[in-house]
Design an enzyme around this catalytic site. Structure first.
Site: not given
Length: 334
Positions: A146-148, A262
Site C-alpha cells: 500500500l502507498d505510504r 490516484r
C-alpha cells in the site's frame, strides 16, 4: 571478482540449504533475508558475477528456489565501518490493529503515513516494526503493498506456502480490492469504468511516478478501475464555498498498478483530496486549513481465498477517525 576492501569480515565460502518454508522464493529475496547487514548492491553484484551457485550452477536473481537446494556463497569482502557513526537507526517494535489472524496469515489495519517497508529514504516500515514486535515469529512477509499515504487492509504471510498462494491470487487478479476515495467535484452518474493504460517511470531522484498513456506505448499497461458513487460529501459549513462539491467513491481495482486509483481519478478531472503527487495542490491547501491533512484514500475491503483451506475471507478495514469525522462522511457508515 569483487574488489578487495579493508576490514574483511567473512573470508570463507558458505553453503546454505533451502528449507521448505523458503521454497519457491526468488534467489535475491532469499539472500536479502539470510544475509542481514550485507548491502543490497553487493548481493546483486555477486549474483550477476556468477559467484552465487545453486546446486553448483550459475543462477539469476529471479531464479526460484526449491526445498533442499544448495546455495553456495563466495567469501564476502565487506568494508570496515564506523559502527557508531553508521549503525542504522533502531527499529521500534509496534503492534498494529489486527483485522484477522490465524496460523498462516494476518491482516492488519495500516495507518496513513507509515511505509509498508524500509527503503528509498525510509529507515523502516510496517513489516520491520512488526518483526520487532514478534521476535518469536519464524516468518513475516508482506503479501502486497500500500502507498505510504494510504491506510487500510494489509496482508502479511506467516508461512512461505501462504505467501505464494496469496501472491498468486493477486497476480491472477482473483482478489477483490475496494478503496474509499474522496474526490473533487460532482462525479458524473454515467462514469462507472476507467480503462486507461498507465506508464510507470522514475524521477531523477529515483522516486516512482505514473502517467496515463495510450495503447501504442510499449511500456503502457492496461489498468481498469470500477467506480461506484456513495454520495456527495458536505464539508464543514464554513468551508463549503471555498472547497466546492466533493464525492465519496468506492473504487474497485481489477488491476493492481502502482498509484492506479490516484492517477485514474486525477486523469478524469476528479483528483483525490490530499493527494500530494497527482492532486490539486491549491485545493489540498484549502482542505488542510479545514482539517483534512492527509490523503483521503483507504483500502476498505479485500476479499481473498484462504491460502490453506480455500474458504472466502471478506476483510474490512474501518475508515479511520480523521476521515470518518471529516465533514458529513460519517453518515455513509451509520
Amino acid at each position: 571478482m569483487l574488489p578487495m576492501l579493508s576490514g574483511m569480515t567473512d573470508r570463507a565460502v558458505r553453503h546454505l540449504t533451502v528449507d521448505a518454508e523458503s521454497a519457491a522464493q526468488r534467489l535475491d529475496n532469499f539472500l536479502l533475508r539470510e544475509l542481514k547487514g550485507v548491502p543490497k548492491s553487493l548481493i546483486y553484484r555477486i549474483i550477476r558475477s556468477g559467484e552465487v551457485r545453486v546446486n553448483k550452477a550459475r543462477a539469476q536473481a529471479q531464479t526460484r528456489l526449491h526445498a533442499g537446494d544448495d546455495v553456495r556463497l563466495p567469501p564476502l569482502r565487506l568494508p570496515q565501518r564506523d559502527t557508531a557513526a553508521q549503525a542504522p537507526p533502531a527499529v521500534p517494535a509496534r503492534d498494529f490493529a489486527l483485522l484477522y489472524e490465524d496460523a498462516v496469515m494476518l491482516a492488519l489495519d495500516k495507518p496513513a503515513g507509515v511505509a509498508v517497508h524500509g527503503g528509498s529514504g525510509v529507515a523502516f516500515g510496517v513489516i520491520e516494526q512488526l518483526r520487532q514486535a514478534r521476535p518469536q515469529a519464524p516468518l513475516l512477509e508482506l503479501v502486497h503493498r500500500l502507498d505510504r499515504e494510504t491506510s487500510g487492509v494489509l496482508l502479511v504471510a506467516k508461512k512461505r506456502s501462504a505467501l505464494k498462494a496469496l501472491q498468486d491470487q493477486f497476480r491472477q487478479r482473483t482478489t477483490g480490492k475496494t478503496y474509499l476515495a474522496l474526490v473533487r467535484g460532482a462525479w458524473p452518474p454515467g462514469r462507472t469504468v476507467i480503462d486507461v493504460p498507465l506508464h510507470k517511470y522514475l524521477l531523477p531522484d529515483g522516486e516512482r511516478r505514473v502517467r496515463v498513456t495510450d495503447n501504442a506505448d510499449p511500456q503502457g499497461r492496461r489498468s481498469i478501475s470500477l467506480v461506484r458513487v456513495l454520495g456527495a460529501v458536505h464539508p464543514p459549513p464554513e468551508a463549503a464555498v471555498e472547497l466546492g462539491p466533493m464525492t465519496l467513491l468506492a473504487v474497485t481495482i481489477k488491476t493492481g498498478r502502482t498509484h492506479q486509483i490516484r492517477v485514474h481519478l486525477a486523469h478524469v478531472g476528479h483528483p483525490i483530496a490530499g493527494d500530494d503527487k497527482y492532486g490539486d495542490f491549491a485545493w489540498n491547501r484549502q482542505l488542510s486549513r479545514f482539517g483534512l491533512r492527509r490523503m483521503f484514500l483507504h483500502a476498505w475491503r479485500l476479499s481473498i481465498r484462504h491460502p490453506a483451506d480455500g474458504r472466502l475471507l471478506e476483510l474490512m478495514g474501518p475508515l479511520p477517525p480523521e476521515l470518518l469525522q471529516w465533514g458529513d462522511v460519517g453518515r455513509f457508515f451509520d
